[in-house]
Design an enzyme around this catalytic site. Structure first.
Site, PDB file in Angstrom:
ATOM      1  N   LYS A  33     -35.555  65.538  26.785  1.00 61.92           N
ATOM      2  CA  LYS A  33     -34.551  64.948  27.536  1.00 61.92           C
ATOM      3  C   LYS A  33     -33.542  64.315  27.045  1.00 61.92           C
ATOM      4  O   LYS A  33     -32.342  64.517  27.403  1.00 61.92           O
ATOM      5  CB  LYS A  33     -35.015  63.970  28.649  1.00 61.92           C
ATOM      6  N   PHE A  66     -38.537  59.617  26.544  1.00 60.10           N
ATOM      7  CA  PHE A  66     -37.011  59.598  26.802  1.00 60.10           C
ATOM      8  C   PHE A  66     -36.381  58.421  26.503  1.00 60.10           C
ATOM      9  O   PHE A  66     -35.131  58.232  26.477  1.00 60.10           O
ATOM     10  CB  PHE A  66     -36.911  60.569  27.937  1.00 60.10           C
ATOM     11  N   CYS A 112     -40.584  50.212  28.836  1.00 56.74           N
ATOM     12  CA  CYS A 112     -42.167  49.913  28.954  1.00 56.74           C
ATOM     13  C   CYS A 112     -42.204  48.632  28.885  1.00 56.74           C
ATOM     14  O   CYS A 112     -43.418  48.192  29.223  1.00 56.74           O
ATOM     15  CB  CYS A 112     -42.553  50.585  27.711  1.00 56.74           C
ATOM     16  N   SER A 169     -46.080  58.783  28.428  1.00 58.54           N
ATOM     17  CA  SER A 169     -46.801  58.317  29.869  1.00 58.54           C
ATOM     18  C   SER A 169     -48.407  58.546  29.501  1.00 58.54           C
ATOM     19  O   SER A 169     -48.885  58.961  28.428  1.00 58.54           O
ATOM     20  CB  SER A 169     -46.540  59.272  30.682  1.00 58.54           C
ATOM     21  N   LYS A 207     -41.072  65.478  16.760  1.00 57.85           N
ATOM     22  CA  LYS A 207     -40.669  66.191  18.228  1.00 57.85           C
ATOM     23  C   LYS A 207     -40.002  65.041  19.127  1.00 57.85           C
ATOM     24  O   LYS A 207     -40.777  64.260  19.677  1.00 57.85           O
ATOM     25  CB  LYS A 207     -41.930  66.524  18.752  1.00 57.85           C
TER      26      LYS A 207
END
Ligand code: NAD
Length: 520
Positions: A200, A172, A304, A249, A196
C-alpha cells in the site's frame, strides 16, 4: 514514488531506464544492488488515500525474481559478515545523516501514499531514525562474554554471530519506522536482508534503500522485493532465509509465524492491538483528556499503539462530555495541509470496515456520542476520511470492542473500581499496550504489576519504547520470544557460538571420563 530516475545509482541506469520506458508508474525491485523492473505482468496500484490518485504501482514479483534477490543476499553474506563491524557501523552513521537530510522527502512520500499528516510522517521517520542511531553502536551491543580459566588453562567465550539472510515483511501504517526497526539492526549485525514493503505504501522503503546504498551498503546486502501473499509465502518457505521479522495483522502474522517456524526459521511477529487507557478520578483532567484525544485520533487511529479504548473508573465517567468536545474540535483534512490533525484512513475497504464496526456497536446498544462516518472534506470528496468518532457505554461482549477497529474511533467503557478496570483489560486477547492516568503512586504501581500488556504507560498514553529498550507487545499482539530492537533485537538477528580454548597444560594421557574441572 517520489524519486526521479536520475536519482538511482548509475550502475542501475540500464535496469531502471527499461522499466521507466515501459511504465513510468511501476516501482522496481532492488536485487543485488540494482533497481530492476519485474517481468511480472501483474501489478497493484498504490493509491493516495486523500485523492484516490494512483501514485505508483508495485509488481507482483515472480518467484524467479524473488529467488534471485535471496541468492544475491546469500552470496553477499560471507563477505559482509567478514566486513569489520566498525565499517558496518560507519555505514549506519552515514545512513542516519542521509535520513536526516531527506526527512522532508520521506515525510512527503509517506503523506502521499499513507495519508497521515506531514508532522506525523516526520515522526514516523524520526522514530525509525533513532533505531539507525542505535545501530551505530552495534560493536558494544553485539559484544560476547568471556570467562577465563574455567578449568586449568582453559577459557570459555561466547560470540554473537549473524544468522545469514533475514527477511522483513512490513505493514502500511509506519512506512519508514517499521522497515527501520528491521534491516538496520539486521545488517549491522552482519546479516544480509530481503525486505518486502507494504504493497500500500512502498515508497519510503525505496527511498530508504536508495539512501542505504548511498551510505555505502554494498550490493546485495539489502534487497527489496514487492508483492503480496505469494512473496510472503515464498519468504516463509525459502531454505536460504534464516529469520523473518513481521509486523502487521494477526491473520497474516500467525500464518507467517506458523509457516516460517515449520521451516525451522526464527520468526518475530508483532501483530494487532486493542490498547486501553484507564482513567482514575484523581487524574489531572486536562492532561488526561488531551492525552486520550491525541492517542485515540492521531494518525487517524491507525497506530498499533493507538489508545482505542478508555475505561473511566467511578466519577471520571463525567469527563466523557469534555472528551467529546475536544474530539469535535479536531480538524480532518488531507495530510499535506498544515492545519490537519488527522488525515484519511488507508483505503476504501478500511473505511467500510471501520463504519461497519461502529454500526455493529450501535446495533448492540452502544451510544454513538460522536459520529464521524459521513464527513466530507472540501476539495477531497473522494478521500477515505472518517472523522473522530466516540462510542460510549460499550461492553466487552460487543464486536466493536473485541475487534481491532484501526480507525479514529474511541470506545468508552466504565468500571466501578481499578480492580474491575484491570480485569477488563486483562480479559482482552490483545496485549500490546495499556496506560493509566492517575496521581496515585500506589494505584499506578498496582496497575503496573497486575496489567497484562507488553508496554505500560503511567500518565503516558503511547509508551512506545526508544531503541535501547525493546518493543515488547504480549499476548495475541506478539508471537515469538525475541522482540524488535533493543537487546532482544540484536539477539534475534544473532546466534551464540561458545568457544572453549586451551593453550597450555595440555592433557598428557587419555581419559574417557566426562571432562570436569574437579581436582582428582
Ligand atoms: P497486514 O497484515 O494486512 O499486512 C502486513 C503485511 O503482510 C503486508 O506486507 C502484506 O502484504 C502481508 N499480508 C497481508 N495478509 C497476508 C496473508 N494473508 N498472507 C501473507 N501475507 C499477508 O497489516 P496492515 O493492514 O498492513 O497493518 C495493520 C496491522 O498491523 C494492524 O493490525 C496493526 O495493529 C498491526 N501493527 C502492529 C504493530 C506492532 O508492533 N504490534 C505495528 C504496526 C502495525
Amino acid at each position: 514514488f517520489g524519486i526521479a530516475s536520475s536519482q538511482f545509482s548509475s550502475t542501475a541506469a540500464a535496469e531502471t531506464s527499461s522499466w521507466r520506458n515501459r511504465n513510468s508508474l511501476r516501482i522496481p525491485n532492488l536485487i543485488g544492488g540494482k533497481f530492476v523492473d519485474s517481468q511480472s505482468s501483474e501489478s497493484v496500484d498504490v493509491i493516495n488515500p486523500a485523492t484516490q490518485e494512483v501514485v505508483s504501482q508495485i509488481p507482483l514479483t515472480t518467484q524467479e525474481e524473488f529467488k534471485s534477490a535471496v541468492s544475491a543476499a546469500r552470496d553477499t553474506f560471507p563477505s559482509w559478515r567478514n566486513t569489520p563491524i566498525t565499517t558496518r557501523q560507519r555505514i549506519m552513521f552515514k545512513f542516519q545523516d542521509l535520513i536526516r537530510k531527506n526527512m522532508d522527502k520521506l515525510a512527503q512520500n509517506i503523506t502521499t501514499e499513507q495519508g497521515k499528516t506531514l508532522k506525523d510522517a516526520q515522526g514516523d521517520v524520526f522514530r525509525g531514525l533513532e533505531v539507525v542511531e542505535h545501530a551505530c553502536g552495534m560493536a558494544t551491543l553485539q559484544m560476547g562474554e568471556y570467562v577465563s580459566n574455567v578449568s586449568n588453562g582453559i577459557d570459555t567465550y561466547s560470540i554473537r554471530e549473524p544468522l545469514g539472510v533475514c527477511a522483513g515483511i512490513c505493514p502500511f501504517n509506519f512506512p519508514a519506522m517499521i522497515p527501520l526497526w528491521m534491516f538496520p539492526v539486521a545488517v549491522t549485525c552482519g546479516n544480509t536482508f530481503v525486505l518486502k514493503p507494504s504493497e500500500k505504501d512502498p515508497g519510503a522503503s525505496m527511498i530508504l534503500a536508495e539512501l542505504a546504498i548511498e551510505a555505502g551498503l554494498p550490493d546485495g546486502v539489502l534487497n527489496v522485493v514487492h508483492g503480496t501473499h505469494d512473496i510472503v509465502n515464498a519468504i516463509c518457505d525459502d531454505d536460504d532465509i534464516k529469520a523473518i521479522s513481521f509486523v502487521g495483522s494477526n491473520t497474516a502474522g500467525m500464518h507467517i509465524y506458523a509457516r516460517g517456524s515449520a521451516k525451522g526459521k526464527r520468526v518475530q511477529s508483532n501483530m494487532g492491538a486493542k490498547n486501553h487507557g484507564i482513567v482514575l478520578p484523581d487524574a489531572n483532567v486536562d492532561a488526561t483528556l488531551n492525552a486520550l484525544v491525541a492517542a485515540g485520533f492521531g494518525a487517524a487511529g491507525q497506530r498499533c499503539m493507538a489508545l482505542s479504548t478508555v475505561v473511566f473508573v467511578g466519577d471520571s465517567k463525567s469527563w466523557e462530555e469534555k472528551l467529546v468536545e475536544r474530539a469535535k474540535s479536531l480538524k480532518v483534512n488531507a495530510g499535506i495541509h498544515p492545519d490537519a490533525d488527522l488525515g484519511p484512513v488507508i483505503s476504501k475497504q478500511a473505511k467500510e470496515r471501520i463504519c461497519r464496526l461502529v454500526q455493529s456497536g450501535v446495533d448492540s446498544g452502544a451510544r454513538l456520542v460522536l459520529d464521524g462516518r459521513d464527513i466530507v472534506v472540501p476539495g477531497y470528496e473522494q478521500g477515505n476520511f472518517v472523522g473522530p468518532t466516540v462510542l460510549s457505554d460499550v461492553t466487552p461482549d460487543m464486536e466493536c470492542y473485541k475487534e481491532e477497529i484501526f480507525g479514529p474511533v474511541l470506545i468508552c467503557m466504565q468500571a466501578d473500581s481499578l480492580d474491575e478496570a484491570i480485569s477488563i483489560v486483562n480479559k482482552n486477547k490483545y496485549g500490546n499496550g495499556a496506560a493509566i492516568f492517575t496521581t496515585s503512586g500506589a494505584a499506578a504501581r498496582k496497575f503496573q504489576t497486575e496489567i497484562e500488556a507488553g508496554q505500560v504507560g503511567i500518565n503516558v498514553p503511547i509508551p512506545v519504547p526508544l531503541p535501547f529498550f525493546s518493543f515488547t507487545g504480549s499476548k495475541a499482539s506478539f508471537a515469538g520470544d525475541l522482540n524488535f530492537y533493543g537487546k532482544a533485537g540484536v539477539q534475534f538477528y544473532t546466534q551464540i557460538k561458545t568457544v572453549t580454548q586451551q593453550w597450555k597444560d595440555l592433557p598428557s594421557g587419555i581419559s574417557l571420563a566426562m571432562p570436569t574441572s574437579q581436582k582428582s
